[in-house]
Design a protein around this motif. Structure first.
Motif, mmCIF file in Angstrom:
data_model
loop_
_atom_site.group_PDB
_atom_site.id
_atom_site.type_symbol
_atom_site.label_atom_id
_atom_site.label_comp_id
_atom_site.label_asym_id
_atom_site.label_seq_id
_atom_site.Cartn_x
_atom_site.Cartn_y
_atom_site.Cartn_z
ATOM 1 N N ALA A 26 38.631 45.257 -132.515
ATOM 2 C CA ALA A 26 39.875 45.993 -132.263
ATOM 3 C C ALA A 26 39.581 47.471 -132.046
ATOM 4 C CB ALA A 26 40.838 45.810 -133.435
ATOM 5 N N GLN A 27 38.724 48.030 -132.892
ATOM 6 C CA GLN A 27 38.381 49.444 -132.775
ATOM 7 C C GLN A 27 37.715 49.735 -131.426
ATOM 8 O OE1 GLN A 27 35.430 50.945 -135.517
ATOM 9 N NE2 GLN A 27 36.140 53.043 -135.248
ATOM 10 N N ALA B 131 40.421 52.523 -124.818
ATOM 11 C CA ALA B 131 41.704 52.923 -124.232
ATOM 12 C C ALA B 131 41.976 54.392 -124.500
ATOM 13 C CB ALA B 131 42.832 52.054 -124.787
ATOM 14 N N ASN B 132 41.696 54.832 -125.711
ATOM 15 C CA ASN B 132 41.889 56.237 -126.062
ATOM 16 C C ASN B 132 41.003 57.148 -125.213
ATOM 17 O OD1 ASN B 132 42.965 58.335 -127.938
ATOM 18 N ND2 ASN B 132 40.783 58.549 -128.392
ATOM 19 N N TYR C 137 46.512 48.516 -120.522
ATOM 20 C CA TYR C 137 47.289 47.417 -121.101
ATOM 21 C C TYR C 137 46.366 46.365 -121.731
ATOM 22 C CZ TYR C 137 49.848 43.074 -121.501
ATOM 23 O OH TYR C 137 50.355 41.899 -121.967
ATOM 24 N N LEU C 138 45.349 45.939 -120.998
ATOM 25 C CA LEU C 138 44.439 44.916 -121.508
ATOM 26 C C LEU C 138 43.740 45.375 -122.789
ATOM 27 C CD1 LEU C 138 42.779 43.639 -118.209
ATOM 28 C CD2 LEU C 138 44.406 42.398 -119.648
ATOM 29 N N GLY D 14 43.406 44.809 -128.462
ATOM 30 C CA GLY D 14 43.134 45.500 -129.723
ATOM 31 C C GLY D 14 44.228 45.258 -130.750
ATOM 32 N N CYS D 15 45.473 45.292 -130.314
ATOM 33 C CA CYS D 15 46.594 45.046 -131.230
ATOM 34 C C CYS D 15 46.592 43.600 -131.735
ATOM 35 C CB CYS D 15 47.919 45.361 -130.547
ATOM 36 S SG CYS D 15 48.198 47.132 -130.326
ATOM 37 N N GLU D 16 46.262 42.658 -130.876
ATOM 38 C CA GLU D 16 46.202 41.263 -131.302
ATOM 39 C C GLU D 16 45.072 41.047 -132.310
ATOM 40 O OE1 GLU D 16 47.032 37.969 -128.531
ATOM 41 O OE2 GLU D 16 47.163 39.552 -127.017
#
Length: 95
Positions: free
Chosen positions: A39-40, A46-47, A74-75, A80-82
């Protein structure tokens, strides 16, 4: 994060899958640390992309690149959120 849909099966398909046959999945039996690291990795990527875009001169940007950039962001953020959702579920349901 939406915890209304907890992982039921070992392999949870990603929401970013475009077909009915999942190719990319999250192994819900993976260690908590591995889930958090994955996730990180995605959220940091993305960041970093957002930071790059923030620093760019938009006069040099091509309008046709915007959908590609949005899709990549988005991907990365969705996956990452999932991953965070599965990691959170594991912690909350630890015996």
């Amino acid at each position: 994060m939406n915890s209304l849909h907890p992982p039921i099966n070992r392999y949870r398909r990603l929401k970013t899958t475009y077909s009915d046959n999942p190719v990319l999945v999250i192994d819900t039996d993976a260690s908590h640390e591995d889930l958090l690291n994955a996730a990180q990795q995605r959220l940091c990527a993305a960041n970093n992309l957002l930071e790059t875009l923030y620093c760019m001169c938009f006069q040099q940007a091509d309008v046709k690149d915007i959908p590609n950039i949005i899709n990549a962001l988005y991907l990365l953020t969705q996956d990452g959120c999932e991953l965070l959702e599965v990691a959170k579920f594991k912690v909350n349901n630890k015996n």
